[in-house]
Write an enzyme that holds these catalytic residues in place. Structure first.
Site, PDB file in Angstrom:
ATOM      1  N   GLU A   7       0.828  -1.362   0.053  1.00 18.51           N
ATOM      2  CA  GLU A   7      -0.083  -0.043   0.012  1.00 18.51           C
ATOM      3  C   GLU A   7       0.801   1.388  -0.077  1.00 18.51           C
ATOM      4  O   GLU A   7       0.666   2.174   0.906  1.00 18.51           O
ATOM      5  CB  GLU A   7      -0.953  -0.009   1.249  1.00 18.51           C
ATOM      6  CG  GLU A   7      -1.888  -1.199   1.251  1.00 18.51           C
ATOM      7  CD  GLU A   7      -2.982  -1.412   2.264  1.00 18.51           C
ATOM      8  OE1 GLU A   7      -2.874  -0.611   3.132  1.00 18.51           O
ATOM      9  OE2 GLU A   7      -3.586  -2.506   2.216  1.00 18.51           O
ATOM     10  N   GLU A  62      -5.623 -10.648  -2.426  1.00 18.88           N
ATOM     11  CA  GLU A  62      -6.625 -10.864  -1.207  1.00 18.88           C
ATOM     12  C   GLU A  62      -8.080 -10.837  -1.512  1.00 18.88           C
ATOM     13  O   GLU A  62      -8.771 -10.090  -1.081  1.00 18.88           O
ATOM     14  CB  GLU A  62      -6.076  -9.366  -0.124  1.00 18.88           C
ATOM     15  CG  GLU A  62      -4.729  -9.340   0.083  1.00 18.88           C
ATOM     16  CD  GLU A  62      -4.571  -8.271   0.908  1.00 18.88           C
ATOM     17  OE1 GLU A  62      -5.557  -7.646   1.519  1.00 18.88           O
ATOM     18  OE2 GLU A  62      -3.228  -7.951   1.179  1.00 18.88           O
TER      19      GLU A  62
HETATM   20  O1  9MR Z   1      -7.380  -8.990   7.859  1.00 21.70           O
HETATM   21  C1  9MR Z   1      -6.224  -8.093   8.519  1.00 21.70           C
HETATM   22  C2  9MR Z   1      -6.888  -7.692   9.906  1.00 21.70           C
HETATM   23  O2  9MR Z   1      -7.259  -8.903  10.636  1.00 21.70           O
HETATM   24  C3  9MR Z   1      -6.088  -6.805  10.631  1.00 21.70           C
HETATM   25  O3  9MR Z   1      -6.671  -6.307  11.530  1.00 21.70           O
HETATM   26  C4  9MR Z   1      -5.759  -5.603   9.793  1.00 21.70           C
HETATM   27  C5  9MR Z   1      -4.492  -4.724  10.038  1.00 21.70           C
HETATM   28  O4  9MR Z   1      -3.287  -5.356  10.588  1.00 21.70           O
HETATM   29  O5  9MR Z   1      -5.308  -6.133   8.208  1.00 21.70           O
HETATM   30  C6  9MR Z   1      -6.018  -6.924   7.543  1.00 21.70           C
HETATM   31  O6  9MR Z   1      -5.561  -7.514   6.658  1.00 21.70           O
HETATM   32  C7  9MR Z   1      -5.360  -6.453   5.631  1.00 21.70           C
HETATM   33  C8  9MR Z   1      -3.933  -6.773   4.636  1.00 21.70           C
HETATM   34  O7  9MR Z   1      -2.945  -7.102   5.772  1.00 21.70           O
HETATM   35  C9  9MR Z   1      -3.682  -5.591   3.748  1.00 21.70           C
HETATM   36  N1  9MR Z   1      -4.734  -5.498   3.000  1.00 21.70           N
HETATM   37  C10 9MR Z   1      -6.147  -5.238   3.462  1.00 21.70           C
HETATM   38  C11 9MR Z   1      -6.377  -6.391   4.482  1.00 21.70           C
HETATM   39  C12 9MR Z   1      -7.761  -6.083   5.097  1.00 21.70           C
HETATM   40  O8  9MR Z   1      -7.770  -4.862   5.891  1.00 21.70           O
END
Ligand code: 9MR
Length: 348
Positions: A145, A251
């Protein structure tokens, strides 16, 4: 006698095909985000995973906040558990994510205004982390990101503020030094729908490639919504593939409702799911896989990963405070029309 043998053969092949999963229908790895601790508790979900998929990404346990929680100490235990799972169940392990603005440890704020210290930490972290899992982690989201949520701008993260755009090049170089064979990705969301964001990402990739920075993959997170046009998605994947990089749909999920991309920012448009909606979602999953197979050359198909594969445990509902049905298995762990759609998309 002949009849009995025929019956046995039929029963045997039915039971064999019942064991087949999506991974068996694809030419590229199919995966899901997981937590090894979650799967230790929920062995039903684990067993379905092992049948369906051959790739894993940690949904949280390989992030910086997990590995470098304490200043000066790395705790590789959560990542070791991912490696053990991958080895036991024959899964490709994908590393997510090395450098990101989110899920950083609290102590990092102590050095955020000190570019030398921040760079030196990033180098040490990547060298030790990627080096430790050389040959075990197949590829990494090295930078996650890098772009703003919307539009054509770079996200002003602590990394960017201290080191400028160069932080992306540095992170990729450090990762390559630690494991020259790992596939090194930059990964982002909404690039399949936000063309300005896509173009800025492509500009970044051109720049990295012109500087001979070792980038080898481009990840489209693909947190999709039903109304994102297929044409827009196809355009984005085509442009992505033109970079020559490996392309990972990293994802994937598909929601019905909308949100404003902030935590808790869900807008509930549909309170219930109907058979028609489920069928339409199946078609959308099918379309996405078909588009991927059509516009991404085989040699660049790194694979498709779901961000959780069941409506029971998807991050969507909790994160956006929504009721939605984004995945291919329902909350009772039964395959949805989305599952059949995905399979049709694979040509099966
Ligand atoms: O699914 C993940 C959630 O449990 C966490 O709280 C969050 C913050 O670390 O990240 C989520 O996963 C994200 C991923 O790492 C990057 N792209 C977006 C995903 C969904 O928010």
């Amino acid at each position: 006698m002949k009849h009995n043998i025929l019956l046995l053969i039929t029963l045997f092949s039915i039971s064999l095909s019942a064991q087949k999963g999506l991974k068996d229908y694809a030419d590229f790895p199919i995966g899901s985000a997981i937590s090894t601790w979650g799967y230790n508790r929920d062995t039903v979900s684990r067993d379905i995973h092992v049948r369906e998929f051959n790739s894993i990404t940690a949904n949280n346990q390989m992030k910086m906040a997990s590995i470098a929680r304490e200043k000066g100490v790395y705790n590789f235990d959560p990542a070791d558990q991912m490696v053990a799972f991958a080895e036991k169940y024959n899964q490709r392990l994908f590393g997510h994510a090395l450098v990101w603005h989110s899920s950083t440890p609290a102590w990092l704020s102590e050095i955020e205004n000190n570019p030398v210290a921040l760079d030196s930490f990033m180098r040490d972290y990547i060298h030790k982390y990627v080096g430790r899992y050389k040959g075990k982690v197949d590829g990494w989201d090295v930078v996650n990101e890098a772009m703003n949520t919307a539009g054509p701008g770079w996200r002003e993260t602590i990394w960017y503020k201290a080191l400028g755009k160069e932080y992306v090049a540095k992170a990729l170089r450090y990762a390559h030094e630690a494991d020259p064979d790992a596939v090194l990705f930059v990964n982002d969301f909404n690039t399949e729908r936000d063309t300005a964001k896509l173009h800025e990402t492509l500009r970044m990739i051109k720049w990295l490639q012109s500087e001979k920075v070792p980038i080898s993959g481009l990840g489209f997170q693909m947190h999709l919504r039903m109304d994102i046009p297929n044409e827009t998605i196809e355009y984005a994947l085509k442009k992505g593939a033109e970079t020559g990089l490996m392309i990972h749909l990293s994802e994937v999920d598909i929601i019905f409702n909308t949100h404003d991309d902030t935590q808790g920012g869900g807008k509930q448009l549909y309170d219930d799911i109907t058979p028609e909606m489920l069928a339409a979602q199946g078609k959308k999953y099918e379309d996405i896989v078909r588009i991927y197979r059509k516009v991404v050359p085989k040699s660049q198909q790194y694979g498709i990963t779901f961000w959780g594969y069941s409506d029971r445990s998807s991050w969507i509902n909790g994160f956006f405070k929504l009721k939605d049905w984004p995945t291919i298995y329902d909350a009772n762990m039964q395959p949805k029309p989305a599952y059949e759609g995905f399979k049709r998309g694979l040509g099966k």
